[in-house]
Design a protein around this motif. Structure first.
Motif, PDB file in Angstrom:
ATOM      1  N   ASP A 125     -42.603 -29.018  37.602  1.00 19.65           N
ATOM      2  CA  ASP A 125     -43.537 -28.872  36.483  1.00 19.65           C
ATOM      3  C   ASP A 125     -43.228 -29.825  35.330  1.00 19.65           C
ATOM      4  N   LEU A 126     -41.997 -30.334  35.286  1.00 18.95           N
ATOM      5  CA  LEU A 126     -41.614 -31.301  34.251  1.00 18.95           C
ATOM      6  C   LEU A 126     -41.850 -32.707  34.780  1.00 18.95           C
ATOM      7  N   LYS A 127     -42.780 -33.399  34.225  1.00 22.82           N
ATOM      8  CA  LYS A 127     -43.068 -34.779  34.626  1.00 22.82           C
ATOM      9  C   LYS A 127     -41.978 -35.702  34.072  1.00 22.82           C
ATOM     10  N   ILE A 128     -41.859 -36.888  34.653  1.00 18.91           N
ATOM     11  CA  ILE A 128     -40.931 -37.894  34.128  1.00 18.91           C
ATOM     12  C   ILE A 128     -41.309 -38.155  32.670  1.00 18.91           C
ATOM     13  N   ASP A 129     -40.319 -38.192  31.808  1.00 17.52           N
ATOM     14  CA  ASP A 129     -40.517 -38.349  30.360  1.00 17.52           C
ATOM     15  C   ASP A 129     -41.378 -37.220  29.798  1.00 17.52           C
ATOM     16  N   GLY A 130     -41.343 -36.079  30.449  1.00 19.26           N
ATOM     17  CA  GLY A 130     -42.122 -34.937  29.991  1.00 19.26           C
ATOM     18  C   GLY A 130     -41.267 -33.950  29.229  1.00 19.26           C
ATOM     19  N   LYS A 131     -41.927 -33.019  28.561  1.00 17.08           N
ATOM     20  CA  LYS A 131     -41.209 -32.013  27.795  1.00 17.08           C
ATOM     21  C   LYS A 131     -41.978 -30.704  27.816  1.00 17.08           C
ATOM     22  N   LYS A 132     -41.251 -29.632  27.575  1.00 18.41           N
ATOM     23  CA  LYS A 132     -41.854 -28.301  27.573  1.00 18.41           C
ATOM     24  C   LYS A 132     -41.196 -27.491  26.465  1.00 18.41           C
ATOM     25  N   ALA A 133     -42.013 -26.910  25.599  1.00 16.74           N
ATOM     26  CA  ALA A 133     -41.515 -26.046  24.531  1.00 16.74           C
ATOM     27  C   ALA A 133     -41.393 -24.628  25.077  1.00 16.74           C
ATOM     28  N   VAL A 134     -40.238 -23.996  24.838  1.00 14.55           N
ATOM     29  CA  VAL A 134     -40.023 -22.619  25.264  1.00 14.55           C
ATOM     30  C   VAL A 134     -39.349 -21.848  24.134  1.00 14.55           C
ATOM     31  N   SER A 135     -39.420 -20.533  24.235  1.00 13.42           N
ATOM     32  CA  SER A 135     -38.726 -19.670  23.283  1.00 13.42           C
ATOM     33  C   SER A 135     -37.799 -18.765  24.076  1.00 13.42           C
ATOM     34  N   ILE A 136     -36.519 -18.814  23.739  1.00 15.09           N
ATOM     35  CA  ILE A 136     -35.520 -17.986  24.410  1.00 15.09           C
ATOM     36  C   ILE A 136     -34.766 -17.213  23.337  1.00 15.09           C
ATOM     37  N   ASP A 137     -34.797 -15.901  23.450  1.00 20.14           N
ATOM     38  CA  ASP A 137     -34.137 -15.049  22.454  1.00 20.14           C
ATOM     39  C   ASP A 137     -34.541 -15.444  21.032  1.00 20.14           C
ATOM     40  N   ARG A 138     -35.813 -15.712  20.846  1.00 20.19           N
ATOM     41  CA  ARG A 138     -36.402 -16.102  19.554  1.00 20.19           C
ATOM     42  C   ARG A 138     -35.900 -17.440  19.034  1.00 20.19           C
ATOM     43  N   LYS A 139     -35.367 -18.266  19.937  1.00 22.37           N
ATOM     44  CA  LYS A 139     -34.940 -19.620  19.578  1.00 22.37           C
ATOM     45  C   LYS A 139     -35.932 -20.610  20.171  1.00 22.37           C
ATOM     46  N   ALA A 140     -36.420 -21.518  19.351  1.00 27.08           N
ATOM     47  CA  ALA A 140     -37.328 -22.565  19.813  1.00 27.08           C
ATOM     48  C   ALA A 140     -36.505 -23.665  20.477  1.00 27.08           C
ATOM     49  N   ILE A 141     -36.828 -23.949  21.732  1.00 23.96           N
ATOM     50  CA  ILE A 141     -36.090 -24.932  22.521  1.00 23.96           C
ATOM     51  C   ILE A 141     -37.094 -25.853  23.197  1.00 23.96           C
ATOM     52  N   VAL A 142     -36.757 -27.135  23.267  1.00 20.20           N
ATOM     53  CA  VAL A 142     -37.577 -28.082  24.007  1.00 20.20           C
ATOM     54  C   VAL A 142     -36.754 -28.572  25.200  1.00 20.20           C
ATOM     55  N   VAL A 143     -37.369 -28.500  26.384  1.00 21.19           N
ATOM     56  CA  VAL A 143     -36.749 -28.955  27.619  1.00 21.19           C
ATOM     57  C   VAL A 143     -37.387 -30.292  27.956  1.00 21.19           C
ATOM     58  N   VAL A 144     -36.566 -31.322  28.198  1.00 18.62           N
ATOM     59  CA  VAL A 144     -37.084 -32.659  28.471  1.00 18.62           C
ATOM     60  C   VAL A 144     -36.516 -33.207  29.768  1.00 18.62           C
ATOM     61  N   ARG A 145     -37.338 -33.991  30.440  1.00 18.05           N
ATOM     62  CA  ARG A 145     -36.903 -34.654  31.680  1.00 18.05           C
ATOM     63  C   ARG A 145     -36.854 -36.151  31.421  1.00 18.05           C
ATOM     64  N   SER A 146     -35.711 -36.734  31.686  1.00 15.73           N
ATOM     65  CA  SER A 146     -35.522 -38.162  31.438  1.00 15.73           C
ATOM     66  C   SER A 146     -36.187 -38.998  32.528  1.00 15.73           C
ATOM     67  N   GLU A 147     -36.229 -40.276  32.300  1.00 19.86           N
ATOM     68  CA  GLU A 147     -36.810 -41.203  33.267  1.00 19.86           C
ATOM     69  C   GLU A 147     -36.055 -41.158  34.594  1.00 19.86           C
ATOM     70  N   SER A 148     -34.747 -40.885  34.527  1.00 18.03           N
ATOM     71  CA  SER A 148     -33.940 -40.822  35.751  1.00 18.03           C
ATOM     72  C   SER A 148     -34.037 -39.460  36.444  1.00 18.03           C
ATOM     73  N   GLY A 149     -34.748 -38.509  35.822  1.00 14.53           N
ATOM     74  CA  GLY A 149     -34.936 -37.204  36.451  1.00 14.53           C
ATOM     75  C   GLY A 149     -34.004 -36.115  35.960  1.00 14.53           C
ATOM     76  N   GLU A 150     -33.064 -36.461  35.090  1.00  9.97           N
ATOM     77  CA  GLU A 150     -32.163 -35.452  34.538  1.00  9.97           C
ATOM     78  C   GLU A 150     -32.915 -34.603  33.517  1.00  9.97           C
ATOM     79  N   VAL A 151     -32.477 -33.354  33.354  1.00  5.27           N
ATOM     80  CA  VAL A 151     -33.150 -32.432  32.447  1.00  5.27           C
ATOM     81  C   VAL A 151     -32.181 -32.014  31.347  1.00  5.27           C
ATOM     82  N   TYR A 152     -32.679 -32.007  30.112  1.00  2.99           N
ATOM     83  CA  TYR A 152     -31.890 -31.644  28.948  1.00  2.99           C
ATOM     84  C   TYR A 152     -32.650 -30.618  28.117  1.00  2.99           C
ATOM     85  N   ALA A 153     -31.920 -29.869  27.292  1.00  4.33           N
ATOM     86  CA  ALA A 153     -32.548 -28.891  26.402  1.00  4.33           C
ATOM     87  C   ALA A 153     -31.967 -29.051  25.006  1.00  4.33           C
TER      88      ALA A 153
END
Length: 117
Positions: free
Chosen positions: A10-38
Motif C-alpha cells: 500500500d506504500l508506493k515508492i516515495d509514498g507516505k501515510k499518516a496514522v495515529s497510534i495511541d493519539r500520536k500523529a505519525i507519518v510512515v514513509v517508503r524510500s526510493e530503495s523500498g525501506e520504510v521509516y516512521a
C-alpha cells in the motif's frame, strides 16, 4: 508495543501515510530503495503535519546555480516553510544536532508494516 499500520504494498515508492497510534500523529514513509521509516507527523517549527509535505532528495552544490541531488539522503519537507528532515534519522538538514523529529522503529512481517511506539 508494535502496531499494524498498513500493508507494505500500500506504500508506493516515495509514498507516505499518516496514522495515529495511541493519539500520536505519525507519518510512515517508503524510500526510493523500498525501506520504510516512521517519524512524528509534526514539524517542530510551527506544527503542520509533515505528511502533507513531499519526499525529496537532499540538494547540494558548490556554486550558485549548481544543484546536486544526493541519493543517499532522502528528506521529508514541511509543507509550510520547507524545513527538511532526513527520513532515516529525523534530523533537520540545517541544524541536525538541535532540530529533529522523533523517529519510530519499523518492522515488516508477512508484507505488513508495523510501527513500535
Amino acid at each position: 508495543m508494535k502496531h499494524l499500520v498498513c500493508k507494505y504494498e500500500d506504500l508506493k515508492i516515495d509514498g507516505k501515510k499518516a496514522v495515529s497510534i495511541d493519539r500520536k500523529a505519525i507519518v510512515v514513509v517508503r524510500s526510493e530503495s523500498g525501506e520504510v521509516y516512521a517519524l512524528r507527523d509534526v514539524c517542530p517549527h510551527k506544527g503542520p503535519c509533515l505528511s502533507a509535505g513531499m519526499i525529496d532528495r537532499n540538494c547540494a552544490g558548490d556554486s550558485v546555480g549548481e544543484y546536486i541531488f544526493e541519493k543517499e539522503t532522502e528528506v521529508l519537507r514541511c509543507p509550510w516553510h520547507s524545513w527538511e528532515f532526513d527520513i532515516k534519522t529525523g534530523r533537520s538538514l540545517f541544524a541536525p544536532e538541535k532540530v529533529k523529529v522523533k523517529t519510530y522503529e519499523v518492522t515488516i512481517e508477512d508484507d505488513k508494516v508495523y510501527v513500535e511506539v
